[in-house]
Write a protein that holds these residues in place. Sequence first.
Motif, PDB file in Angstrom:
ATOM      1  N   GLN A   1       7.824   9.717  -2.761  1.00  0.00           N
ATOM      2  CA  GLN A   1       7.626  10.265  -1.410  1.00  0.00           C
ATOM      3  C   GLN A   1       6.744  11.510  -1.408  1.00  0.00           C
ATOM      4  OE1 GLN A   1      11.681  10.994  -0.284  1.00  0.00           O
ATOM      5  NE2 GLN A   1      12.145   8.820   0.037  1.00  0.00           N
ATOM      6  N   GLU A   2       6.902  12.354  -2.417  1.00  0.00           N
ATOM      7  CA  GLU A   2       6.282  13.683  -2.355  1.00  0.00           C
ATOM      8  C   GLU A   2       5.011  13.824  -3.182  1.00  0.00           C
ATOM      9  OE1 GLU A   2       9.209  16.710  -3.003  1.00  0.00           O
ATOM     10  OE2 GLU A   2      10.618  15.787  -1.588  1.00  0.00           O
ATOM     11  N   SER A   3       4.680  12.815  -3.988  1.00  0.00           N
ATOM     12  CA  SER A   3       3.441  12.893  -4.764  1.00  0.00           C
ATOM     13  C   SER A   3       2.557  11.683  -4.481  1.00  0.00           C
ATOM     14  CB  SER A   3       3.744  12.949  -6.271  1.00  0.00           C
ATOM     15  OG  SER A   3       2.525  12.813  -6.987  1.00  0.00           O
ATOM     16  N   PRO A   4       1.608  11.823  -3.549  1.00  0.00           N
ATOM     17  CA  PRO A   4       0.669  10.726  -3.282  1.00  0.00           C
ATOM     18  C   PRO A   4      -0.074  10.300  -4.554  1.00  0.00           C
ATOM     19  CG  PRO A   4       0.479  12.433  -1.609  1.00  0.00           C
ATOM     20  CD  PRO A   4       1.375  12.980  -2.678  1.00  0.00           C
ATOM     21  N   LEU A   5      -0.347  11.272  -5.425  1.00  0.00           N
ATOM     22  CA  LEU A   5      -1.083  10.992  -6.664  1.00  0.00           C
ATOM     23  C   LEU A   5      -0.277  10.024  -7.564  1.00  0.00           C
ATOM     24  CD1 LEU A   5      -2.877  13.773  -8.693  1.00  0.00           C
ATOM     25  CD2 LEU A   5      -1.564  12.012  -9.842  1.00  0.00           C
TER      26      LEU A   5
ATOM     27  N   ARG B   1       2.290   8.150  -6.590  1.00  0.00           N
ATOM     28  CA  ARG B   1       2.529   6.897  -5.844  1.00  0.00           C
ATOM     29  C   ARG B   1       1.357   5.934  -6.056  1.00  0.00           C
ATOM     30  NH1 ARG B   1       3.719   9.024  -1.056  1.00  0.00           N
ATOM     31  NH2 ARG B   1       1.618   8.897  -0.186  1.00  0.00           N
ATOM     32  N   LYS B   2       0.151   6.473  -5.978  1.00  0.00           N
ATOM     33  CA  LYS B   2      -1.051   5.659  -6.156  1.00  0.00           C
ATOM     34  C   LYS B   2      -1.102   5.080  -7.580  1.00  0.00           C
ATOM     35  CE  LYS B   2      -5.891   6.207  -4.774  1.00  0.00           C
ATOM     36  NZ  LYS B   2      -6.866   7.235  -4.363  1.00  0.00           N
ATOM     37  N   MET B   3      -0.750   5.892  -8.564  1.00  0.00           N
ATOM     38  CA  MET B   3      -0.765   5.403  -9.950  1.00  0.00           C
ATOM     39  C   MET B   3       0.252   4.274 -10.145  1.00  0.00           C
ATOM     40  SD  MET B   3      -1.246   8.843 -12.285  1.00  0.00           S
ATOM     41  CE  MET B   3      -1.781   7.963 -13.769  1.00  0.00           C
ATOM     42  N   VAL B   4       1.411   4.393  -9.471  1.00  0.00           N
ATOM     43  CA  VAL B   4       2.419   3.324  -9.546  1.00  0.00           C
ATOM     44  C   VAL B   4       1.869   2.062  -8.878  1.00  0.00           C
ATOM     45  CG1 VAL B   4       4.703   2.569  -8.748  1.00  0.00           C
ATOM     46  CG2 VAL B   4       4.406   4.883  -9.670  1.00  0.00           C
ATOM     47  N   ASP B   5       1.262   2.233  -7.685  1.00  0.00           N
ATOM     48  CA  ASP B   5       0.708   1.089  -6.949  1.00  0.00           C
ATOM     49  C   ASP B   5      -0.344   0.348  -7.769  1.00  0.00           C
ATOM     50  OD1 ASP B   5       2.340   1.642  -4.844  1.00  0.00           O
ATOM     51  OD2 ASP B   5       0.802   2.632  -3.625  1.00  0.00           O
ATOM     52  N   TYR B   6      -1.128   1.081  -8.529  1.00  0.00           N
ATOM     53  CA  TYR B   6      -2.186   0.473  -9.353  1.00  0.00           C
ATOM     54  C   TYR B   6      -1.679  -0.027 -10.698  1.00  0.00           C
ATOM     55  CZ  TYR B   6      -5.745   2.298  -6.102  1.00  0.00           C
ATOM     56  OH  TYR B   6      -6.511   2.556  -4.990  1.00  0.00           O
ATOM     57  N   GLY B   7      -0.381   0.161 -10.941  1.00  0.00           N
ATOM     58  CA  GLY B   7       0.191  -0.314 -12.211  1.00  0.00           C
ATOM     59  C   GLY B   7      -0.178   0.541 -13.406  1.00  0.00           C
ATOM     60  N   GLU B   8      -0.687   1.748 -13.134  1.00  0.00           N
ATOM     61  CA  GLU B   8      -1.086   2.629 -14.248  1.00  0.00           C
ATOM     62  C   GLU B   8       0.113   3.290 -14.909  1.00  0.00           C
ATOM     63  OE1 GLU B   8      -5.283   3.793 -11.990  1.00  0.00           O
ATOM     64  OE2 GLU B   8      -3.779   5.325 -12.336  1.00  0.00           O
ATOM     65  N   ILE B   9       1.149   3.542 -14.095  1.00  0.00           N
ATOM     66  CA  ILE B   9       2.385   4.126 -14.631  1.00  0.00           C
ATOM     67  C   ILE B   9       3.582   3.415 -14.010  1.00  0.00           C
ATOM     68  CG2 ILE B   9       1.390   6.437 -14.952  1.00  0.00           C
ATOM     69  CD1 ILE B   9       3.005   7.287 -12.396  1.00  0.00           C
ATOM     70  N   ASP B  10       4.760   3.639 -14.571  1.00  0.00           N
ATOM     71  CA  ASP B  10       5.990   3.149 -13.958  1.00  0.00           C
ATOM     72  C   ASP B  10       6.995   4.296 -13.952  1.00  0.00           C
ATOM     73  OD1 ASP B  10       7.686   1.454 -12.692  1.00  0.00           O
ATOM     74  OD2 ASP B  10       7.982   0.086 -14.385  1.00  0.00           O
ATOM     75  N   ILE B  11       7.968   4.204 -13.046  1.00  0.00           N
ATOM     76  CA  ILE B  11       9.019   5.223 -12.954  1.00  0.00           C
ATOM     77  C   ILE B  11      10.361   4.541 -13.188  1.00  0.00           C
ATOM     78  CG2 ILE B  11      10.133   6.949 -11.479  1.00  0.00           C
ATOM     79  CD1 ILE B  11       7.495   7.052  -9.863  1.00  0.00           C
ATOM     80  N   LYS B  12      11.130   5.033 -14.139  1.00  0.00           N
ATOM     81  CA  LYS B  12      12.430   4.451 -14.457  1.00  0.00           C
ATOM     82  C   LYS B  12      13.511   5.525 -14.369  1.00  0.00           C
ATOM     83  CE  LYS B  12      11.394   0.196 -15.328  1.00  0.00           C
ATOM     84  NZ  LYS B  12      12.052  -0.900 -14.568  1.00  0.00           N
ATOM     85  N   GLY B  13      14.752   5.077 -14.197  1.00  0.00           N
ATOM     86  CA  GLY B  13      15.876   5.999 -14.122  1.00  0.00           C
ATOM     87  C   GLY B  13      16.986   5.559 -15.057  1.00  0.00           C
ATOM     88  N   ALA B  14      17.672   6.526 -15.676  1.00  0.00           N
ATOM     89  CA  ALA B  14      18.727   6.195 -16.621  1.00  0.00           C
ATOM     90  C   ALA B  14      19.753   7.326 -16.664  1.00  0.00           C
ATOM     91  CB  ALA B  14      18.137   5.979 -18.019  1.00  0.00           C
ATOM     92  N   VAL B  15      20.937   6.986 -17.157  1.00  0.00           N
ATOM     93  CA  VAL B  15      21.996   7.983 -17.350  1.00  0.00           C
ATOM     94  C   VAL B  15      22.455   7.913 -18.805  1.00  0.00           C
ATOM     95  CG1 VAL B  15      24.313   8.721 -16.678  1.00  0.00           C
ATOM     96  CG2 VAL B  15      22.738   7.845 -14.937  1.00  0.00           C
ATOM     97  N   TYR B  16      22.486   9.076 -19.447  1.00  0.00           N
ATOM     98  CA  TYR B  16      22.858   9.171 -20.864  1.00  0.00           C
ATOM     99  C   TYR B  16      24.372   9.318 -20.994  1.00  0.00           C
ATOM    100  CZ  TYR B  16      23.209  11.231 -25.555  1.00  0.00           C
ATOM    101  OH  TYR B  16      23.540  11.493 -26.855  1.00  0.00           O
TER     102      TYR B  16
END
Length: 238
Positions: A206-210, A212-227
């Motif tokens: 929501q807060e980083s258009p930069l 968000r765009k990288m995710v949309d282009y498949g350049e990066i991914d965002i994952k979540g985990a609990v240790y």
Amino acid sequence: MAASTMLSGQSSDNQRESSGTIEIDRSQIRVESVLTEEEQNALSPGEVLEILRAGNERFVRNDLTARDHSIQIRESADAQFPKAIVLSCVDSRVPVEDVFDKGIGDIFVARVAGNFINDDILGSMEFATKVAGAKLILVLGHENCGAIHAAIDGAELGHITKMLENIKPAIKRSTVAKGPRSSQNRLLVHEVSENNVLIAMEKIIQESPLLRKMVDYGEIDIKGAVYDMDTGVVNFIK
Ligand SMILES: [Zn+2]
């Protein structure tokens, strides 16, 4: 000790007991090189995720890779090409590099009590990915988090009061756990920990258009985990 180094937690034929310590022939250690720019470019976000998962499996098995830090320091002195950026709590029981069996130059680590998102963390993530080429953002919460306990209990002290405001949205969202709304309620603490990670992931988009765009282009991914501090296992939740 001239031609050998001393490490703990190793087991191989190259060891020999000597006056209560274990000596290891340095020439027999598998030296893991620091990632180069070409190797970093060739990795996909999915491959980086698998590398982190495999590293955590080695950590859980107590099978960490032997690293020659003196060589790795020299290899990474001029530039860095890490695979991922991990956002973690400051908790001393979550040694992020160890948890993923990573060494010098392997991962960026951003830390703040309660692993929440703010402008400085977002700037660090944008630097790690857009500028330095990391392929994965991992938000890593942990069980039994003191910051989450304090936020649930409404603790107030110095700058901690304002900091804990960042965790309040996760408490508000956590409505499944039955029982008292206090840190004594383990189910509630677990639910808030997970929601806190999910909210951080949402805020990145929501807060980083930069980013968000990288995710949309498949350049990066965002994952979540609990240790899980009892087992050492990183449980991926999204
Ligand atoms: Zn914590």
